[in-house]
Write a protein that holds these residues in place. Sequence first.
Motif, mmCIF file in Angstrom:
data_model
loop_
_atom_site.group_PDB
_atom_site.id
_atom_site.type_symbol
_atom_site.label_atom_id
_atom_site.label_comp_id
_atom_site.label_asym_id
_atom_site.label_seq_id
_atom_site.Cartn_x
_atom_site.Cartn_y
_atom_site.Cartn_z
ATOM 1 N N UNK A 1 3.654 -5.355 6.416
ATOM 2 C CA UNK A 1 2.335 -5.418 5.775
ATOM 3 C C UNK A 1 1.250 -5.375 6.856
ATOM 4 N N UNK A 2 0.299 -4.471 6.695
ATOM 5 C CA UNK A 2 -0.840 -4.350 7.643
ATOM 6 C C UNK A 2 -2.111 -4.547 6.822
ATOM 7 N N UNK A 3 -2.769 -5.707 7.038
ATOM 8 C CA UNK A 3 -3.923 -6.106 6.229
ATOM 9 C C UNK A 3 -5.177 -6.147 7.093
ATOM 10 N N UNK A 4 -6.209 -5.544 6.576
ATOM 11 C CA UNK A 4 -7.491 -5.567 7.303
ATOM 12 C C UNK A 4 -8.544 -6.246 6.451
ATOM 13 N N UNK A 5 -9.691 -6.495 7.057
ATOM 14 C CA UNK A 5 -10.815 -7.102 6.357
ATOM 15 C C UNK A 5 -11.963 -6.110 6.273
ATOM 16 N N UNK A 6 -11.632 -4.844 5.974
ATOM 17 C CA UNK A 6 -12.668 -3.815 5.862
ATOM 18 C C UNK A 6 -13.373 -3.853 4.516
ATOM 19 N N UNK A 7 -14.022 -2.769 4.220
ATOM 20 C CA UNK A 7 -14.789 -2.703 2.972
ATOM 21 C C UNK A 7 -13.883 -2.453 1.759
ATOM 22 N N UNK A 8 -12.633 -2.122 1.971
ATOM 23 C CA UNK A 8 -11.718 -1.929 0.865
ATOM 24 C C UNK A 8 -11.766 -0.511 0.310
ATOM 25 N N UNK A 9 -10.812 -0.224 -0.610
ATOM 26 C CA UNK A 9 -10.690 1.100 -1.222
ATOM 27 C C UNK A 9 -10.714 0.916 -2.727
ATOM 28 N N UNK A 10 -11.510 1.764 -3.382
ATOM 29 C CA UNK A 10 -11.609 1.661 -4.840
ATOM 30 C C UNK A 10 -10.288 2.106 -5.483
ATOM 31 N N UNK B 1 -4.350 2.032 13.353
ATOM 32 C CA UNK B 1 -5.586 2.698 13.765
ATOM 33 C C UNK B 1 -6.554 2.802 12.579
ATOM 34 N N UNK B 2 -6.018 3.150 11.344
ATOM 35 C CA UNK B 2 -6.890 3.205 10.174
ATOM 36 C C UNK B 2 -7.482 1.844 9.864
ATOM 37 N N UNK B 3 -6.669 0.791 10.038
ATOM 38 C CA UNK B 3 -7.175 -0.558 9.770
ATOM 39 C C UNK B 3 -8.294 -0.932 10.756
ATOM 40 N N UNK B 4 -8.131 -0.528 12.048
ATOM 41 C CA UNK B 4 -9.179 -0.828 13.039
ATOM 42 C C UNK B 4 -10.468 -0.096 12.675
ATOM 43 N N UNK B 5 -10.346 1.175 12.274
ATOM 44 C CA UNK B 5 -11.525 1.958 11.928
ATOM 45 C C UNK B 5 -12.181 1.445 10.650
ATOM 46 N N UNK B 6 -11.345 0.880 9.698
ATOM 47 C CA UNK B 6 -11.925 0.392 8.447
ATOM 48 C C UNK B 6 -12.806 -0.830 8.669
ATOM 49 N N UNK B 7 -12.654 -1.532 9.806
ATOM 50 C CA UNK B 7 -13.432 -2.761 10.030
ATOM 51 C C UNK B 7 -14.626 -2.521 10.952
ATOM 52 N N UNK B 8 -15.078 -1.226 11.107
ATOM 53 C CA UNK B 8 -16.233 -0.956 11.967
ATOM 54 C C UNK B 8 -17.494 -1.588 11.406
ATOM 55 N N UNK B 9 -17.616 -1.655 10.088
ATOM 56 C CA UNK B 9 -18.810 -2.249 9.472
ATOM 57 C C UNK B 9 -18.647 -3.739 9.190
ATOM 58 N N UNK B 10 -17.515 -4.276 9.534
ATOM 59 C CA UNK B 10 -17.246 -5.698 9.293
ATOM 60 C C UNK B 10 -17.859 -6.507 10.430
ATOM 61 N N UNK B 11 -18.476 -7.622 10.112
ATOM 62 C CA UNK B 11 -19.018 -8.469 11.181
ATOM 63 C C UNK B 11 -17.964 -8.789 12.235
ATOM 64 N N UNK B 12 -18.431 -8.978 13.462
ATOM 65 C CA UNK B 12 -17.518 -9.145 14.585
ATOM 66 C C UNK B 12 -16.586 -10.331 14.399
ATOM 67 N N UNK B 13 -17.109 -11.389 13.851
ATOM 68 C CA UNK B 13 -16.284 -12.597 13.743
ATOM 69 C C UNK B 13 -15.258 -12.523 12.616
ATOM 70 N N UNK B 14 -15.371 -11.499 11.770
ATOM 71 C CA UNK B 14 -14.413 -11.403 10.655
ATOM 72 C C UNK B 14 -13.424 -10.253 10.834
ATOM 73 N N UNK B 15 -13.480 -9.622 12.012
ATOM 74 C CA UNK B 15 -12.569 -8.492 12.232
ATOM 75 C C UNK B 15 -11.177 -9.031 12.627
ATOM 76 N N UNK B 16 -10.370 -9.169 11.633
ATOM 77 C CA UNK B 16 -8.993 -9.663 11.865
ATOM 78 C C UNK B 16 -8.005 -8.656 11.254
#
Length: 748
Positions: free
Chosen positions: A672-681, A642-657
Amino acid sequence: MNSPHRFSRWLPLIPGLLAGVFTLAFAAWLLQSRDEASSQRSTLLEQDLLWQKQAIEQQITFDVQSLNGLATTLNVTDVNTAIFEARVQSLIQTSPEIASFSVQDGKGTVLWHAATQNNWSVPYEGKGGWSDINTSHGEPKVTYAVLTPDRKRYVVAVFALDTLLQQQVPWWIAQRYQISLLDAQDRPLAAKFQRQLDTTGLSHSIQLTAPPLALKLKGDLYAGSVTATGDILPALMLVLAMAMLASTAALNRMIRVRAQAEERLKAEVAFRHAVDTSLVSGMIAFDRRGRIIYTNRAFGEMVGYSAEELREVRPPMPYWPPEEIERCQATYDAIIAGHNEPAGFMVRLMRRNGERFDVRIHASRLVDGDGNHIGWMGSLHDVTEIRREREALQASHERFVAVLNGLDASVAVTDAETGELLMSNLQFDRAFQLPDLRGRCCIVPLVARRAEPPVDAEWYDTYRDHWYQVKSRQSTWVDGSAVWLEIATDITALKSATERERQQNEALQQTGRLISMGEMASSLAHELNQPLGAIASYVSGCRNLLGSPEPNLPQLGQALDKMGEQAKRAGHIIRGIREFVQRRAPRRQRCEINALLDTVLGLLGHEIVRRGVEISVAQNENMPPIFADAVMLEQVLFNLIKNALEAMDSTPQDKRTLAIGLLRDEGVLRVTISDRGSGISPAQREQLFKPFYSTKDTGMGIGLNICRSIIEHHHGRMWVEENPGGGTRFIFTVPFPGVEEVIAAQEM
């Protein structure tokens, strides 16, 4: 160099060898001389006996001829005539061996006898010639009779054999031999002797060739007189030779003993020199007046003075420090007075360069070889380093004891064989109420001991209601013996805090579940709407079938079965929500990670579709099952996805994997659960798992903290890292169960 040495070895034997040769030669000469003397005496005895034989035979022959002459005269003269009587008297006086002279008839009647003789009464048998030997008046006698020419009378003469020997054996023969007359059976008839016989038994006998009766003449050598030159001197020389040989042997024995003593003395001197050289203790000797008479090398090195410099020195000694003179003088006086201390005297001395050092002095009486007390001997041991080491060791021990007493843990060391308590710190004594002055005692082990592996267990003190973490292991004590080292840490507060933390975690987990349930409400509504809508559609269809004139019963039954399946599906969804929300203790069981992931993806299916996220799952084949609390792991997967899905809200639609990896990494399951969100510092990643920290505006900050607690409860790890290519990936591991854990789970 070796030849003189070999000669010196044989030199002590030469006198003894010469004395032995001289003694043997002298003994051989003496034996030869004695044999020659014996041979000469035997020869002389034979010669003298032959001479004596001739003398006796001549005398008997003379007597026989005289008797025959007298018998012949009786033919013309009468026995009573003066001429006849004068001739008879002349014969008797000339031959004293004729004991009696008579004229008898053939019947033994005495017709006439010599007036001067009265022992003529020897038995006469009336025959001419020699008669047998008879004994008359204790003397052996023999009769000789001669028939007169008228053949009517006999001239009878009785011969006394003893008188014959006494008269015929001259004095010089009688001085040498005992002369005896023997009969045919070698029985002595008469003898002439003056002394005892020679002990050597040297004798000789010879047969008389003239009658009467084949007598034998025997000569026995008298014992010779002892002469100084012939007997005493050789014997004395022999005794002297034997004494010289004995004294030489004794002298050689004494020389050997002395040589052995010298060898032992050399060895003893070498040994004492080696000991003196190798000694590290100083040795010093005083005479009875207190003067130094000896110092060894070690003492000279200690004080920096040579033995010559210290010889006959009297107090104050140059190696006495000025500030210690009184103490050194007192020690010196005590030694000289014979006041010996069993533990020695501790004094401080001074080297020649002024350096001070401490020594321990042990003194004893000095006696010479005769046992006389001639002074005092002292041994000095430099104890400066020992004292420093002892002080350092004492300080180290005090620090060690201070550290032990400063520990919160209770430490005890017990003997492995006897169970005796060898050491304990202050915390141990207080925890188990041991008195300070307790003496020797034994303690009961807190836990069952074993050598390998060391024991690390918890122990509950029912008496004091305390929990202890006990570590027990076998070790080696300072004396080399085996001991048990036990460290008991009071974890009562930790156990209470853990229990409180557990209860708090359960409360947080419950809260998290409720929050997740609220967040899932829309998804649940969508999920429940589908089976409920399907049931409503089947109900309408059933109503329509029942309203027809001829209801299609098989089709109606299929509709009812579909309704039942949809109702079960709705019930399954509701039961899953109840179990997810229900507060209960963790319950580990066999479960498949794929089934858990399918359940979570089913719950989040509506969100996945609504956000337009592409899900990809990569996994190994033949993934083994795990033993875990399925609901807790579903909660972890639910939160992370669920956190990974929410992290990709600002990610373009075609890159939400969203990439999910289920991999087997040796003995653990790696998810391993990998998202393409904005990342964490990096700064956020360090704070991410702390309670109440969230990167979301509406988040409470407890979800990830709960997830990590759940994973650690299953003996796994969870961390976050940057996803290569952008985004973030959360990774957690769960170990696969061992054989014992599988068997325990099957028994449950």
